[in-house]
Structures are given as structure tokens and as C-alpha cells.
Design a protein around this motif. Structure first.
Motif, mmCIF file in Angstrom:
data_model
loop_
_atom_site.group_PDB
_atom_site.id
_atom_site.type_symbol
_atom_site.label_atom_id
_atom_site.label_comp_id
_atom_site.label_asym_id
_atom_site.label_seq_id
_atom_site.Cartn_x
_atom_site.Cartn_y
_atom_site.Cartn_z
ATOM 1 N N ARG A 312 0.746 -1.155 0.115
ATOM 2 C CA ARG A 312 0.066 -0.043 0.021
ATOM 3 C C ARG A 312 0.928 1.223 0.048
ATOM 4 O O ARG A 312 0.337 2.324 -0.447
ATOM 5 C CB ARG A 312 -0.804 -0.151 1.140
ATOM 6 N N SER A 313 2.070 1.128 0.568
ATOM 7 C CA SER A 313 2.928 2.335 0.852
ATOM 8 C C SER A 313 3.479 2.932 -0.725
ATOM 9 O O SER A 313 3.801 4.120 -0.730
ATOM 10 C CB SER A 313 4.104 2.272 1.698
ATOM 11 N N ILE A 314 3.644 2.066 -1.587
ATOM 12 C CA ILE A 314 4.065 2.206 -3.042
ATOM 13 C C ILE A 314 2.944 2.077 -3.992
ATOM 14 O O ILE A 314 3.398 2.142 -5.477
ATOM 15 C CB ILE A 314 5.187 1.650 -3.212
ATOM 16 N N PHE A 315 1.645 1.821 -3.681
ATOM 17 C CA PHE A 315 0.689 1.613 -4.826
ATOM 18 C C PHE A 315 0.393 2.813 -5.630
ATOM 19 O O PHE A 315 0.439 2.385 -6.798
ATOM 20 C CB PHE A 315 -0.635 1.207 -3.972
ATOM 21 N N ASP A 316 0.157 3.829 -5.320
ATOM 22 C CA ASP A 316 -0.043 5.092 -6.227
ATOM 23 C C ASP A 316 1.287 5.185 -7.178
ATOM 24 O O ASP A 316 0.968 5.578 -8.269
ATOM 25 C CB ASP A 316 -0.304 6.510 -5.305
ATOM 26 N N GLU A 317 2.452 5.080 -6.662
ATOM 27 C CA GLU A 317 3.736 5.075 -7.352
ATOM 28 C C GLU A 317 3.711 4.273 -8.510
ATOM 29 O O GLU A 317 3.818 4.205 -9.585
ATOM 30 C CB GLU A 317 4.938 5.160 -6.618
ATOM 31 N N PHE A 318 3.132 2.766 -7.986
ATOM 32 C CA PHE A 318 2.949 1.739 -9.254
ATOM 33 C C PHE A 318 2.052 2.216 -10.258
ATOM 34 O O PHE A 318 2.374 1.931 -11.450
ATOM 35 C CB PHE A 318 2.710 0.450 -8.217
ATOM 36 N N VAL A 319 0.882 2.554 -9.728
ATOM 37 C CA VAL A 319 0.071 2.672 -10.879
ATOM 38 C C VAL A 319 0.193 4.043 -11.729
ATOM 39 O O VAL A 319 -0.005 3.995 -12.898
ATOM 40 C CB VAL A 319 -1.417 3.296 -9.820
ATOM 41 N N PRO A 386 -4.667 -1.819 -23.782
ATOM 42 C CA PRO A 386 -4.236 -2.285 -22.554
ATOM 43 C C PRO A 386 -4.831 -1.618 -21.458
ATOM 44 O O PRO A 386 -4.939 -0.333 -21.110
ATOM 45 C CB PRO A 386 -2.588 -1.981 -22.463
ATOM 46 N N ALA A 387 -5.283 -2.370 -20.172
ATOM 47 C CA ALA A 387 -6.067 -1.995 -19.209
ATOM 48 C C ALA A 387 -5.618 -2.307 -17.720
ATOM 49 O O ALA A 387 -4.792 -3.215 -17.780
ATOM 50 C CB ALA A 387 -7.637 -2.614 -19.316
ATOM 51 N N LEU A 388 -5.859 -1.352 -16.997
ATOM 52 C CA LEU A 388 -5.510 -1.518 -15.522
ATOM 53 C C LEU A 388 -6.609 -1.313 -14.659
ATOM 54 O O LEU A 388 -7.372 -0.339 -14.659
ATOM 55 C CB LEU A 388 -4.297 -0.420 -15.007
ATOM 56 N N PHE A 389 -7.066 -2.498 -13.916
ATOM 57 C CA PHE A 389 -8.074 -2.072 -12.680
ATOM 58 C C PHE A 389 -7.335 -1.660 -11.407
ATOM 59 O O PHE A 389 -6.735 -2.487 -11.060
ATOM 60 C CB PHE A 389 -8.933 -3.576 -12.833
ATOM 61 N N LEU A 390 -8.188 -1.146 -10.683
ATOM 62 C CA LEU A 390 -8.019 -0.785 -9.333
ATOM 63 C C LEU A 390 -9.398 -1.116 -8.559
ATOM 64 O O LEU A 390 -10.365 -1.430 -9.225
ATOM 65 C CB LEU A 390 -7.688 0.563 -9.183
ATOM 66 N N ASP A 391 -9.311 -0.937 -7.177
ATOM 67 C CA ASP A 391 -10.343 -1.166 -6.317
ATOM 68 C C ASP A 391 -10.962 -2.686 -6.530
ATOM 69 O O ASP A 391 -12.017 -2.978 -6.804
ATOM 70 C CB ASP A 391 -11.495 -0.205 -6.551
ATOM 71 N N GLY A 405 -5.323 -11.671 -21.940
ATOM 72 C CA GLY A 405 -5.332 -10.458 -22.710
ATOM 73 C C GLY A 405 -4.842 -9.298 -22.180
ATOM 74 O O GLY A 405 -4.106 -9.693 -20.973
ATOM 75 N N PRO A 406 -4.713 -8.083 -22.402
ATOM 76 C CA PRO A 406 -3.990 -6.862 -21.980
ATOM 77 C C PRO A 406 -4.427 -6.485 -20.803
ATOM 78 O O PRO A 406 -4.681 -5.200 -20.877
ATOM 79 C CB PRO A 406 -4.024 -6.059 -23.177
ATOM 80 N N VAL A 407 -4.760 -7.179 -19.677
ATOM 81 C CA VAL A 407 -5.483 -6.564 -18.546
ATOM 82 C C VAL A 407 -4.828 -6.917 -17.354
ATOM 83 O O VAL A 407 -4.422 -7.955 -17.003
ATOM 84 C CB VAL A 407 -7.061 -7.043 -18.475
ATOM 85 N N LEU A 408 -4.387 -5.803 -16.541
ATOM 86 C CA LEU A 408 -3.768 -6.130 -15.216
ATOM 87 C C LEU A 408 -4.788 -5.585 -14.086
ATOM 88 O O LEU A 408 -5.104 -4.476 -14.180
ATOM 89 C CB LEU A 408 -2.392 -5.324 -15.234
ATOM 90 N N CYS A 409 -4.798 -6.514 -12.912
ATOM 91 C CA CYS A 409 -5.401 -6.116 -11.894
ATOM 92 C C CYS A 409 -4.486 -5.760 -10.703
ATOM 93 O O CYS A 409 -3.759 -6.569 -10.280
ATOM 94 C CB CYS A 409 -6.311 -7.192 -11.181
ATOM 95 N N ALA A 410 -4.646 -4.607 -10.158
ATOM 96 C CA ALA A 410 -3.726 -4.186 -9.022
ATOM 97 C C ALA A 410 -4.395 -4.061 -7.885
ATOM 98 O O ALA A 410 -5.380 -3.739 -7.797
ATOM 99 C CB ALA A 410 -3.242 -2.607 -9.254
ATOM 100 N N ILE A 411 -4.066 -4.799 -6.938
ATOM 101 C CA ILE A 411 -4.501 -5.025 -5.385
ATOM 102 C C ILE A 411 -3.478 -4.840 -4.470
ATOM 103 O O ILE A 411 -2.317 -5.193 -4.483
ATOM 104 C CB ILE A 411 -4.638 -6.635 -5.348
#
Length: 499
Positions: A312-319, A386-391, A405-411
């Protein structure tokens, strides 16, 4: 319509597909099907639907070559001498093979020519396995009891006739990974490529057909689900090696019991990439994971980490860095050096990916970017941004089902224990990666995750190391000695030294 693609097709003079059975090319008189190029959805060739009749002929030829032919009992040195010129010929034709593979599945030519999916890599894999020919040995065992004077030793015999069913995403490598160890072990093969990708594999079979390989050792059939099912369930096949979806793998398991077929199954994945605050570079981790989803085959690789578990401490930076990475993505002509990504293999797969994306939105996940179809690319084709899912809740479909396919889920996660729990909360277990400079942490987490392979600060499959999955990701391993083990049976011989 893509003029460059049409020009390349014309130069290659693609002919109607044939079957190769018992050392002969057969002009098929049965049903045929069209192969569609995913870059422009134009017909690229027509191929034989072998069906049950074609598979019966191919298995009979392979059965004869195994039961009555010289290949299984050929001295190891002779077997290797036959294989080596084939390998050298593949090295010579690697550029042509790369072109055909790009026409098959739309993989950018730069990757098809120079990556681990290339013709050179195909030859490297075959070369590695050919090296096992004279190194397949058994064991001897010490005398176990004074009640008898028996000497025990083991041999490794070839498993028999192999049905090899290939995935479409890296057909050159798929061919080598399956055919290489089978032939090195003394097996005979009936090979079926994916109905989406027949060109490159056909050329490889032509190279084998021109060699000194005895008739019936390698046989080649083409077709869709009907042909695949006929091969997987055939009573004359002793082993099936398959790479593809878990659903098809489950059907193969269900029909294999009739004659206790041996199985090697590399199936789906929902791999997790875990990024700790101790990572050497959050930017590098984000670029790597988003890049695996957005470039090369656009996430259409079973080992691609499609779940990014980020502290969580680096999540925004990753996004932030993930969103920067996709700005480098370029769609279009696969022979243009600027093109970075492959199209989705078929319209059916586009619909499946879009359905999953829609389900994520409906279940409350937030689509940070991408996910839409790109219908403005010259030449048409099957493109999804390419897609990125949050929440993302771990129970959502997008966190549990394979996109391919071109989709990444960030948790996000808060502790090492939570990261391990999230990574293991999957019915799949094929691959994964960990980003940390704390090597003790990396090893601790790697050992705790239930998966067939995992990398720490980097990962790639290689010919001399085993690869495969646990749970719903498959059975068995491919690569190195594990491949030879998978294509041989242990025979124990007891010798009474007193009589």
C-alpha cells in the motif's frame, strides 16, 4: 486491408495445407477450414480438418513406426546424428520461420525474430533435448536382502506414441518443447498445431520431412476441436502433451483413463506479481508487469502475471508508472519495427476479454485506463487497449479468471502474510514473480506460494529448466531432465546371480 501483409503473403506462396503421415504428404480430400490473420481478419490459408479419419491414419503410422520401426531401438548416437542436421536447418531458416509465425498470430516480427519465441530459440530447445539422446540412463541398486542374490537395475524406455497438441501463442517454441524430448527419448509423434496457427509448424514439419528421420516417426495433422479430441482420446496414443486452456485440459484428463495415457498438461494461469517496498525500483516493477500485459503477445501468455499485488505504501507510485508504460504501446503492421504488441488472436477471444472487463466494472472495480476496442488501426484487426483495474476485490471474476489478454489487476496489501495469502487465493498455480532486494524475504515468499515457478526480480523459462503448474494449472513439467522423465517409463530388471 494491410498492403504490406498481403505482399508478404504473396511472396511466401502459401499453399493449401496438407497432412504428413507415414513419411508422405497427403492432399486431403475431406473437410477444410480457413485460418484467419488476427491483424486484419483476412483469410491467410486453408487447411485440412483431419478429424477422426485423419487421426486414425496418423496414429496407425506412428504406432507402426514405434512398434516395428527402428527409432525406439536406434543407438543413441545414430538418433542424435539424424536430429542434428534438422536443427542446423532450422537455424538456417529462422528468419522465414519468424515471418510465418508473425503471419500466424500477429506477434510483432521483432519479437518473432529475436525473442525467446523465435526460430533460433526453437532450434536451441531442440538442440538441448537432442543432447539427452546418449545420456538417458537407468540405475543399479545394492543387494537388499541376504535371502536372495538378486541384482536390480532399471532402464528408461520410451513411453510410446505421443499425441502433441500445441497452443497458438508461441508455435515455434511449442513444437520444440514437445517434439524435442519425445524424439530424444525414442517416441514417435502425432502433432497437431492450434487451428489458429498452422503456417510456422507446417514449415517445421517440412524440414523434418526432408531429413533422414524414418517414416512415421513424426506425423502431422491439422484441425480444430474435433481433430484435437480425436487425438487426445485415441486408444493408440500412449501419452498426450498439451498446452492450452484448463477447460480443455480437464477434458483430456477425463478421456485419458481408458488406456491410462500419460499426460503433460500446461494449462492456464492467474499469476501474481508481488511488489514490496524493498523493491529495487517500483518504476521497473510496474513497467515490467504492465509491459508483459501490453506488449509482445498483449498478455496472451499463460505465465503473464495478471495480478499485481503491491504494498500500500508504494501503490500510487506503481499505478503512475504503469500508466506511463502504456504510452509506449504501438499497434499496427506486425512487420513495422515500431509495432510493440500483437492483436488478440480471434474475435471470439475479444468478446471473452470484453465480457470479463464489463464484469469487473459491474462488480465495482475501477478501470483506471484502457479496455476499449481499438477500431481505428489501419488494416483493422483485433485490438484492445491495455487496461489496469483498481479497487479490485479478490473475489471478483477479474481477480480469479484468466483474461489471456492485455489486462492487469492491481491489489494493495499491508503485510507479507497478506501478500502470500492473496497470491495463493487462486485455483491456478503456474508462475509468478517477486520484486524485493531483501533476498531472505524473496526466498521466504517464493517458498510460501503454491506455484510451479516463480522469479525473484526477474523470470524467464529456459530449455534446460523445468516449467509447469500446480492446482488447475496442469500436470507434469517441461524442460531439462523433467521432459525426458515425462517421455520415458522406468523398467526394473531383476537378475538372479545364483542361477
Amino acid at each position: 486491408m494491410n498492403a504490406n501483409l498481403n505482399s508478404i503473403r504473396a511472396k511466401l506462396e502459401i499453399r493449401p495445407g496438407r497432412l504428413f503421415i507415414g513419411g508422405q504428404w497427403l492432399d486431403w480430400d475431406g473437410a477444410r477450414f480457413d485460418q484467419i490473420n488476427p491483424n486484419d481478419n483476412q483469410i491467410i490459408g486453408t487447411f485440412a480438418e483431419a478429424g477422426q479419419r485423419g487421426v486414425d491414419l496418423a496414429v496407425a503410422a506412428a504406432r507402426h513406426a514405434f512398434d516395428d520401426g527402428p527409432w525406439p531401438t536406434l543407438p543413441a548416437q545414430d538418433r542424435k546424428r539424424i536430429l542434428q542436421p534438422i536443427i542446423e536447418r532450422i537455424y538456417e531458416l529462422e528468419a522465414e520461420l519468424a515471418t510465418l509465425q508473425t503471419l500466424d498470430n500477429g506477434m510483432p516480427y521483432s519479437f518473432s525474430r529475436h525473442s525467446r519465441a523465435s526460430g533460433k530459440s526453437c532450434a536451441d530447445i531442440l538442440d538441448h533435448h537432442a543432447g539427452w539422446c546418449d545420456k538417458i540412463t537407468g540405475e543399479t541398486f545394492p543387494r537388499h536382502s541376504s535371502s536372495s542374490n538378486l541384482q536390480y537395475l532399471t532402464y528408461r524406455d520410451p513411453v510410446g506414441v505421443v499425441g502433441a497438441i500445441l497452443a497458438w501463442n508461441v508455435p515455434l517454441n511449442m513444437f520444440a518443447i514437445k517434439v524435442g524430448p519425445a524424439l530424444a527419448s525414442g517416441c514417435t509423434v502425432v502433432l497437431k498445431p492450434s487451428e489458429y496457427t498452422n503456417l510456422a509448424v507446417t514449415r517445421l514439419v517440412e524440414i523434418f520431412a526432408e531429413s533422414d528421420l524414418p517414416p512415421g516417426v513424426v506425423n502431422f495433422v491439422t484441425g480444430g476441436a474435433e481433430t484435437g479430441a480425436a487425438l487426445a482420446g485415441h486408444p493408440g496414443v500412449d501419452k498426450v502433451t498439451f498446452t492450452g486452456s484448463a477447460a480443455v485440459g480437464e477434458r483430456i484428463v477425463s478421456v485419458s483413463g481408458a488406456n491410462m495415457k500419460r499426460l503433460s498438461l500446461e494449462l492456464g494461469g492467474k499469476s501474481a506479481g508481488i511488489v514490496f517496498p524493498e523493491a529495487r525500483s517500483v518504476a521497473s516493477a510496474a513497467t515490467t508487469m504492465m509491459g508483459l500485459c501490453s506488449t509482445f503477445l498483449s498478455g496472451q501468455v499463460c505465465t503473464t502475471p495478471s495480478r499485481a499485488l503491491v504494498h500500500r505504501s508504494i501503490f500510487d507510485e506503481f499505478v503512475h508508472h504503469a500508466s506511463e508504460q502504456v504510452k509506449q504501446v504501438r499497434f499496427g503492421d506486425p512487420f513495422d519495427p515500431a509495432t510493440t504488441s500483437a492483436p488478440i488472436i480471434s474475435r471470439a477471444q475479444v468478446e471473452r476479454i470484453r465480457n470479463l472487463i464489463d464484469s469487473g466494472i459491474e462488480q465495482g472495480a475501477r478501470l483506471a485506463f484502457g479496455g476499449e476496442e481499438c477500431d481505428d488501426i489501419p488494416g483493422g484487426g483485433n485490438w484492445i487497449a491495455p487496461a489496469l483495474f483498481l479497487d479490485v476485490d479478490p473475489g471478483m471474476r477479474i481477480a480469479r479468471e484468466e483474461f489471456f489478454g492485455p489486462v492487469l489487476c492491481a491489489i494493495p496489501f499491508d503485510s507479507e502474510e497478506e501478500a502470500i495469502r492473496l497470491a495463493n487465493d487462486s485455483e491456478y498455480g503456474l508462475a509468478g514473480c517477486i520484486f524485493t532486494t531483501d533476498i531472505a524475504q524473496g526466498m521466504r515468499v517464493a517458498r510460501s506460494i503454491r506455484t510451479g515457478a516463480i522469479g525473484i526480480n526477474g523470470y524467464a523459462s529456459v530449455a534446460n529448466a523445468p516449467m509447469g503448474g500446480v492446482k488447475r494449472s496442469g500436470l507434469g513439467r517441461e524442460g531439462g531432465w523433467a521432459s525426458i522423465d515425462a517421455f520415458t517409463e522406468i523398467k526394473t530388471v531383476a537378475i538372479n546371480l545364483d542361477g
